[in-house]
Design a protein around this motif. Structure first.
Motif, PDB file in Angstrom:
ATOM      1  N   GLY A  57       0.839  -1.201   0.000  1.00 16.25           N
ATOM      2  CA  GLY A  57       0.000   0.000   0.000  1.00 16.25           C
ATOM      3  C   GLY A  57       0.869   1.244   0.000  1.00 16.25           C
ATOM      4  O   GLY A  57       0.601   2.223  -0.709  1.00 16.25           O
ATOM      5  N   LEU A  58       1.937   1.198   0.783  1.00 15.97           N
ATOM      6  CA  LEU A  58       2.825   2.367   0.877  1.00 15.97           C
ATOM      7  C   LEU A  58       3.485   2.644  -0.468  1.00 15.97           C
ATOM      8  O   LEU A  58       3.639   3.806  -0.878  1.00 15.97           O
ATOM      9  CB  LEU A  58       3.870   2.130   1.977  1.00 15.97           C
ATOM     10  N   TYR A 107      -2.047   8.552   7.107  1.00 17.90           N
ATOM     11  CA  TYR A 107      -1.266   7.347   7.432  1.00 17.90           C
ATOM     12  C   TYR A 107       0.214   7.758   7.556  1.00 17.90           C
ATOM     13  O   TYR A 107       0.793   8.310   6.612  1.00 17.90           O
ATOM     14  CB  TYR A 107      -1.484   6.321   6.313  1.00 17.90           C
ATOM     15  N   GLU A 155      -8.168  10.879   3.268  1.00 17.60           N
ATOM     16  CA  GLU A 155      -8.202   9.548   3.881  1.00 17.60           C
ATOM     17  C   GLU A 155      -9.532   9.435   4.623  1.00 17.60           C
ATOM     18  O   GLU A 155      -9.840  10.301   5.456  1.00 17.60           O
ATOM     19  CB  GLU A 155      -7.011   9.403   4.842  1.00 17.60           C
ATOM     20  N   LYS A 194      -4.868  -5.267   3.244  1.00 15.22           N
ATOM     21  CA  LYS A 194      -5.904  -5.358   4.299  1.00 15.22           C
ATOM     22  C   LYS A 194      -7.053  -6.257   3.834  1.00 15.22           C
ATOM     23  O   LYS A 194      -6.897  -7.458   3.802  1.00 15.22           O
ATOM     24  CB  LYS A 194      -6.403  -3.952   4.673  1.00 15.22           C
ATOM     25  N   MET A 208       0.348  -5.824  -0.743  1.00 12.26           N
ATOM     26  CA  MET A 208       0.159  -5.305  -2.111  1.00 12.26           C
ATOM     27  C   MET A 208      -0.635  -4.002  -2.039  1.00 12.26           C
ATOM     28  O   MET A 208      -1.312  -3.729  -1.038  1.00 12.26           O
ATOM     29  CB  MET A 208      -0.567  -6.313  -3.003  1.00 12.26           C
ATOM     30  N   TRP A 238      -4.559  -4.599   9.488  1.00 12.50           N
ATOM     31  CA  TRP A 238      -5.978  -4.904   9.741  1.00 12.50           C
ATOM     32  C   TRP A 238      -6.572  -5.582   8.517  1.00 12.50           C
ATOM     33  O   TRP A 238      -5.907  -5.731   7.501  1.00 12.50           O
ATOM     34  CB  TRP A 238      -6.767  -3.639  10.102  1.00 12.50           C
TER      35      TRP A 238
HETATM   36  C1  LIG Z   1      -4.667   3.650   5.732  1.00 16.19           C
HETATM   37  C2  LIG Z   1      -3.500   2.881   5.265  1.00 16.19           C
HETATM   38  N1  LIG Z   1      -3.002   3.130   4.052  1.00 16.19           N
HETATM   39  C3  LIG Z   1      -1.925   2.483   3.579  1.00 16.19           C
HETATM   40  C4  LIG Z   1      -1.305   1.523   4.328  1.00 16.19           C
HETATM   41  C5  LIG Z   1      -0.063   0.855   3.787  1.00 16.19           C
HETATM   42  O1  LIG Z   1      -0.294  -0.441   3.398  1.00 16.19           O
HETATM   43  P1  LIG Z   1       0.907  -1.512   3.382  1.00 16.19           P
HETATM   44  O2  LIG Z   1       0.996  -2.045   4.759  1.00 16.19           O
HETATM   45  O3  LIG Z   1       0.453  -2.513   2.371  1.00 16.19           O
HETATM   46  O4  LIG Z   1       2.119  -0.787   2.940  1.00 16.19           O
HETATM   47  C6  LIG Z   1      -1.783   1.207   5.599  1.00 16.19           C
HETATM   48  C7  LIG Z   1      -1.123   0.177   6.422  1.00 16.19           C
HETATM   49  O5  LIG Z   1      -1.399  -0.004   7.583  1.00 16.19           O
HETATM   50  C8  LIG Z   1      -2.910   1.912   6.082  1.00 16.19           C
HETATM   51  O6  LIG Z   1      -3.399   1.685   7.311  1.00 16.19           O
END
Ligand SMILES: Cc1ncc(COP(=O)(O)O)c(C=O)c1O
Length: 394
Positions: free
Chosen positions: A84-85, A109, A150, A209, A219, A342
């Motif tokens: 996600g990041l 985040y 967000e 998630k 991912m 989560w």
């Molecule tokens: C709101 C939110 N966005 C993005 C992410 C990032 O996702 P990832 O853990 O796949 O990098 C998270 C991870 O906790 C999150 O809570």
């Protein structure tokens, strides 16, 4: 040509008889994709999804998942990233240059903010913070290129004034990008979320998630409706060599069949917990968008018309409890495991000290240590009993 047994082991006919129908599509693992002849090499167009050329540009397996995520979120195009990041960083890299301004909510985040701070220090990107509950605090300038949203925000779960923030961004022709991990494409439609058919431009989703649903795969995705935006992202995606594993795609694609059922179940269990948590004297505040006492409740009602929510709820303990008390509480939990993330089957807990996590004033939040619960798929009554037992340690 007579080949040695070693060569035969590699080049022996590799295709079993084809044409069976299965519930899940076949899985392609590829770095190399074999061209039929040199003409095909010269004619290739890597941006054309039917013109397979190399693993990083896509395989039937990655496109299958990307299409399903685009459909889940009501978009047209989707790019996959290894977390996600990484999906968040892809958007920043594609849309921000030296001297550009980006606005982020105060409850963004955290690691996403860390990447923006890097762009600020290294490339002079201007980073401004707004209060997601007050659209007047978002004051775009001629330099503003991107507005991050967000819904709900990280950890403190305020639902933003999505309607007015997006309206304002549109008036100033600013690209809007929503971290849609919480809504997961299920709680509301990011591409049509108001009576006036407002839409964000880009939706980012940590597939780690709910789409993964197992707590075991990382991912991320970036979904758009407009082809022009997709192309801009696609070029940055290729430039940075962003790609994902076919095996991981197949696992997530498998979990998508029941994402909605899991989301609804976790949303229901969270309501059971919420009802009980609100009655416990140890907590000053129980933060969840559906709680009328939580900031942003009215914005949640406006946008999430089916009144669904992700399985996240935070509590702020009475100020008299020390860090040691909160640690004892967290350590005493049996079903809730201590960990980040989560959307998986196992409930999780994490403790936070809000001091240092917010840069604006936040009068709607009480002082005290915050604990975030991520509700899994266990029985809600068992989860309540687990918290009840851990509260005895206080
Ligand atoms: C709101 C939110 N966005 C993005 C992410 C990032 O996702 P990832 O853990 O796949 O990098 C998270 C991870 O906790 C999150 O809570």
């Amino acid at each position: 040509m007579k080949n040695s047994s070693q060569t035969k082991r590699i080049h022996a006919p590799r295709l079993a008889p084809q044409y069976i129908e299965t519930i899940q599509p076949p899985l392609y693992r590829a770095s190399t994709i074999i061209f039929e002849n040199t003409q095909k090499v010269f004619d290739r167009h890597w941006t054309d999804r039917y013109d397979y050329s190399y693993g990083t540009h896509g395989t039937p397996t990655t496109y299958t998942l990307a299409d399903k995520i685009a459909q889940l979120e009501n978009g047209n195009y989707c790019l996959l990233a290894p977390s996600g990041l990484s999906a968040i960083n892809l958007v920043n890299s594609a849309f921000l240059q030296s001297g550009d301004e980006v606005w982020v909510p105060d409850n963004i985040y955290g690691p996403g903010m860390a990447h923006l701070n890097y762009l600020k220090q290294s490339f002079g990107v201007i980073v401004r913070v707004y209060d997601p509950l007050n659209h007047h605090s978002f004051q775009p300038t001629a330099q503003t290129k991107l507005l991050w949203l967000e819904a709900a925000g990280s950890v403190t779960l305020e639902f933003p004034d999505l309607v007015n923030l997006v309206k304002k961004a549109k008036q100033h022709q600013i690209t809007t990008v929503l971290d849609n991990t919480w809504g997961a494409g299920l709680a509301f439609n990011a591409f049509d979320f108001s009576d006036e058919h407002l839409s964000v431009d880009i939706s980012v989703h940590a597939l780690t998630k709910y789409p993964s649903g197992g707590g075991d795969i990382l991912m991320g995705s970036v979904v758009t409706q407009e082809h022009k935006l997709h192309l801009k992202l696609l070029h940055m995606h290729a430039t940075q060599g962003i790609s994902v594993s076919g095996d991981d795609c197949a696992q997530i694609q498998r979990s998508l069949a029941h994402i909605e059922l899991r989301y609804q179940q976790q949303s229901r269990s969270t309501q059971d917990l919420l009802h009980w948590l609100k009655q416990q004297s140890e907590f000053q505040q129980v933060l969840h968008p559906s709680n009328p006492l939580s900031a942003g409740h009215e914005f949640w009602l406006e946008v999430c018309q089916d009144q669904q929510s992700a399985g996240l709820v935070s509590v702020i303990f009475q100020e008299k409890y020390t860090l040691e008390d909160i640690r004892r509480f967290c350590d005493a939990l049996q079903l809730f495991k201590l960990g980040f993330s989560w959307g998986g089957p196992v409930s999780l807990v994490m403790l936070y000290d809000l001091k240092g996590m917010r840069s604006l004033e936040h009068p709607h939040l009480a002082n005290g240590f915050l604990v975030r619960f991520c509700i899994g798929l266990e029985s809600s009554q068992d989860l309540i009993t687990d918290i009840q037992n851990a509260l005895q340690t206080l």
